[in-house]
Motif scaffolding. Structure first.
Motif, PDB file in Angstrom:
ATOM      1  N   ILE A   6       0.867  -1.183   0.000  1.00  0.00           N
ATOM      2  CA  ILE A   6       0.000   0.000   0.000  1.00  0.00           C
ATOM      3  C   ILE A   6       0.905   1.234   0.000  1.00  0.00           C
ATOM      4  CG2 ILE A   6      -1.964  -1.132   1.067  1.00  0.00           C
ATOM      5  CD1 ILE A   6      -1.147   0.058   3.750  1.00  0.00           C
ATOM      6  N   TYR A   7       0.616   2.171  -0.901  1.00  0.00           N
ATOM      7  CA  TYR A   7       1.456   3.366  -1.048  1.00  0.00           C
ATOM      8  C   TYR A   7       0.622   4.618  -0.846  1.00  0.00           C
ATOM      9  CZ  TYR A   7       4.473   6.970  -3.030  1.00  0.00           C
ATOM     10  OH  TYR A   7       5.212   8.108  -3.207  1.00  0.00           O
ATOM     11  N   ALA A   8       1.115   5.514   0.034  1.00  0.00           N
ATOM     12  CA  ALA A   8       0.453   6.796   0.291  1.00  0.00           C
ATOM     13  C   ALA A   8       1.453   7.915   0.058  1.00  0.00           C
ATOM     14  CB  ALA A   8      -0.078   6.850   1.720  1.00  0.00           C
ATOM     15  N   ARG A   9       0.913   9.057  -0.350  1.00  0.00           N
ATOM     16  CA  ARG A   9       1.773  10.214  -0.622  1.00  0.00           C
ATOM     17  C   ARG A   9       1.029  11.482  -0.264  1.00  0.00           C
ATOM     18  NH1 ARG A   9       2.336  13.812  -4.940  1.00  0.00           N
ATOM     19  NH2 ARG A   9       4.454  14.564  -5.313  1.00  0.00           N
ATOM     20  N   VAL A  10       1.683  12.373   0.520  1.00  0.00           N
ATOM     21  CA  VAL A  10       1.129  13.687   0.834  1.00  0.00           C
ATOM     22  C   VAL A  10       2.148  14.732   0.420  1.00  0.00           C
ATOM     23  CG1 VAL A  10      -0.367  12.873   2.702  1.00  0.00           C
ATOM     24  CG2 VAL A  10       1.988  13.564   3.214  1.00  0.00           C
ATOM     25  N   GLU A  23      -6.904   3.810   5.394  1.00  0.00           N
ATOM     26  CA  GLU A  23      -7.965   3.486   4.440  1.00  0.00           C
ATOM     27  C   GLU A  23      -7.532   2.365   3.505  1.00  0.00           C
ATOM     28  OE1 GLU A  23      -9.051   7.033   2.420  1.00  0.00           O
ATOM     29  OE2 GLU A  23      -9.932   7.997   4.190  1.00  0.00           O
ATOM     30  N   LEU A  24      -6.291   2.435   3.059  1.00  0.00           N
ATOM     31  CA  LEU A  24      -5.773   1.393   2.171  1.00  0.00           C
ATOM     32  C   LEU A  24      -5.710   0.046   2.896  1.00  0.00           C
ATOM     33  CD1 LEU A  24      -2.876   3.438   0.524  1.00  0.00           C
ATOM     34  CD2 LEU A  24      -4.917   2.602  -0.648  1.00  0.00           C
ATOM     35  N   ARG A  25      -5.247   0.087   4.129  1.00  0.00           N
ATOM     36  CA  ARG A  25      -5.133  -1.151   4.908  1.00  0.00           C
ATOM     37  C   ARG A  25      -6.509  -1.790   5.121  1.00  0.00           C
ATOM     38  NH1 ARG A  25      -0.936  -2.665   7.977  1.00  0.00           N
ATOM     39  NH2 ARG A  25      -0.060  -0.541   7.843  1.00  0.00           N
ATOM     40  N   GLU A  26      -7.506  -0.963   5.442  1.00  0.00           N
ATOM     41  CA  GLU A  26      -8.864  -1.474   5.659  1.00  0.00           C
ATOM     42  C   GLU A  26      -9.421  -2.123   4.395  1.00  0.00           C
ATOM     43  OE1 GLU A  26     -13.284   0.204   6.998  1.00  0.00           O
ATOM     44  OE2 GLU A  26     -11.509   1.502   7.108  1.00  0.00           O
ATOM     45  N   SER A  27      -9.187  -1.462   3.247  1.00  0.00           N
ATOM     46  CA  SER A  27      -9.672  -2.002   1.981  1.00  0.00           C
ATOM     47  C   SER A  27      -8.996  -3.326   1.653  1.00  0.00           C
ATOM     48  CB  SER A  27      -9.426  -0.996   0.856  1.00  0.00           C
ATOM     49  OG  SER A  27      -9.780  -1.540  -0.395  1.00  0.00           O
ATOM     50  N   VAL A  28      -7.705  -3.392   1.883  1.00  0.00           N
ATOM     51  CA  VAL A  28      -6.962  -4.619   1.589  1.00  0.00           C
ATOM     52  C   VAL A  28      -7.449  -5.765   2.474  1.00  0.00           C
ATOM     53  CG1 VAL A  28      -4.687  -5.710   1.790  1.00  0.00           C
ATOM     54  CG2 VAL A  28      -4.911  -3.472   0.689  1.00  0.00           C
ATOM     55  N   GLU A  29      -7.667  -5.483   3.750  1.00  0.00           N
ATOM     56  CA  GLU A  29      -8.122  -6.535   4.665  1.00  0.00           C
ATOM     57  C   GLU A  29      -9.517  -7.032   4.313  1.00  0.00           C
ATOM     58  OE1 GLU A  29      -7.660  -4.595   8.411  1.00  0.00           O
ATOM     59  OE2 GLU A  29      -5.531  -5.133   8.606  1.00  0.00           O
ATOM     60  N   HIS A  73      -4.345   4.890  -3.194  1.00  0.00           N
ATOM     61  CA  HIS A  73      -5.599   5.637  -3.057  1.00  0.00           C
ATOM     62  C   HIS A  73      -5.972   6.265  -4.390  1.00  0.00           C
ATOM     63  CE1 HIS A  73      -8.521   8.553  -1.407  1.00  0.00           C
ATOM     64  NE2 HIS A  73      -8.646   7.674  -0.440  1.00  0.00           N
ATOM     65  N   GLU A  74      -4.958   6.875  -5.056  1.00  0.00           N
ATOM     66  CA  GLU A  74      -5.164   7.480  -6.375  1.00  0.00           C
ATOM     67  C   GLU A  74      -3.917   7.248  -7.208  1.00  0.00           C
ATOM     68  OE1 GLU A  74      -6.850  11.591  -6.456  1.00  0.00           O
ATOM     69  OE2 GLU A  74      -6.567  11.452  -4.295  1.00  0.00           O
ATOM     70  N   LEU A  75      -4.072   6.599  -8.353  1.00  0.00           N
ATOM     71  CA  LEU A  75      -2.934   6.434  -9.253  1.00  0.00           C
ATOM     72  C   LEU A  75      -2.411   7.782  -9.741  1.00  0.00           C
ATOM     73  CD1 LEU A  75      -3.675   3.396 -11.592  1.00  0.00           C
ATOM     74  CD2 LEU A  75      -1.645   3.754 -10.191  1.00  0.00           C
ATOM     75  N   SER A  76      -3.303   8.793  -9.778  1.00  0.00           N
ATOM     76  CA  SER A  76      -2.888  10.107 -10.267  1.00  0.00           C
ATOM     77  C   SER A  76      -1.799  10.714  -9.398  1.00  0.00           C
ATOM     78  CB  SER A  76      -4.085  11.059 -10.325  1.00  0.00           C
ATOM     79  OG  SER A  76      -4.669  11.215  -9.043  1.00  0.00           O
TER      80      SER A  76
END
Length: 268
Positions: A6-10, A23-29, A73-76
């Motif tokens: 899971i990859y996040a970026r701010v 959010e990513l972790r919840e979706s994956v689980e 979360h977003e490929l963009s």
């Protein structure tokens, strides 16, 4: 069991990527049975076109066959790392037999897809990247337009110079800090090195050097080419040039006396 990345970026240090990761972790689980989750998170400025350290680590794990699927979360988000980054990333994942999921639009590119499905998914991803780049450029233009408007109104939009503070968008003198800068600059004028003059003050040697080179008249004569700075110091009386001695070995008490006189003149 599947290994899921899971990859996040701010964009700024003030933002916390943990919300995205949660959010990513919840979706994956919810989507995978007993997944082994590998988390990656970067804080990268929106104007930075470089790749983050965690993004590089993600790619290394993909190449090392650690991950089965990457979920973002977003490929963009990836497109801001450079033109064509989404396309290149998808190709990279598929070449290394790693699937990709985008939660925002429900896009999923799986190794089980046939070539036509993959091509359509990649086309959609490319369009998303193009739209993200257009949106980002528009955002930068809006930000710059706001900065230009504020500056035209006399407001200070960046970090204030040493000795000043920003109140209500406008520069105000911070008397204690202003006098500290002036005292340090006076020591330079009297022959001290920048390091000696900065010693015992909160002013860095490099900052003092820059102030002496670029804004000497501001601190000694209350004169500035920038109208916003000039407005902030307009209540100060112009100060005379210091008479620098030919020998730079004045006793400390003489230096202190000169500084006290000049400070008194400034405060009148």
């Amino acid at each position: 069991m599947s290994d899921i990345g899971i990859y996040a970026r701010v964009s700024t240090a003030d933002q916390d990527p943990q919300r995205q990761l949660d959010e990513l972790r919840e979706s994956v689980e919810d989507s995978y049975d007993d997944p082994e989750i590998h988390a990656y998170a970067d804080i990268i400025s929106g104007t930075d076109t470089g790749r983050g350290e965690e993004y590089q680590r993600l790619r290394e794990d993909i190449e090392s066959d650690v991950l089965d699927v990457v979920v973002v979360h977003e490929l963009s988000r990836l497109s801001r790392l450079g033109a064509g980054e989404i396309h290149e990333f998808l190709e990279f994942c598929l070449t290394n037999e790693t699937g990709v999921r985008d939660l925002e639009v429900g896009l999923e590119i799986s190794l089980d897809d046939d070539l036509v499905d993959r091509a359509v998914s990649q086309l959609i991803a490319g369009v998303m990247g193009d739209l993200a780049r257009v949106e980002h450029k528009q955002k930068l233009r809006r930000i710059q337009s706001g900065i230009d408007a504020a500056q035209a109104a006399g407001q200070w939009t960046g970090r204030p110079p040493a000795g000043f503070a920003v109140e209500g968008g406008y520069l105000q003198i911070n008397a204690d800090e202003f006098l500290t800068v002036r005292r340090a600059l006076e020591r330079v004028e009297l022959g001290s090195t920048y390091a000696e003059a900065a010693d015992g003050t909160p002013i860095a040697e490099s900052t003092l050097r820059n102030l002496h080179d670029d804004r000497r008249n501001l601190y000694f004569h209350a004169e500035a080419e920038d109208g916003r700075l000039q407005a902030a110091v307009e209540e100060l009386e112009p100060l005379p040039e210091l008479e620098v001695p030919t020998e730079h070995d004045l006793p400390d008490e003489d230096i202190r006396a000169i500084v006290r006189d000049e400070i008194g003149r400034l405060q009148q």
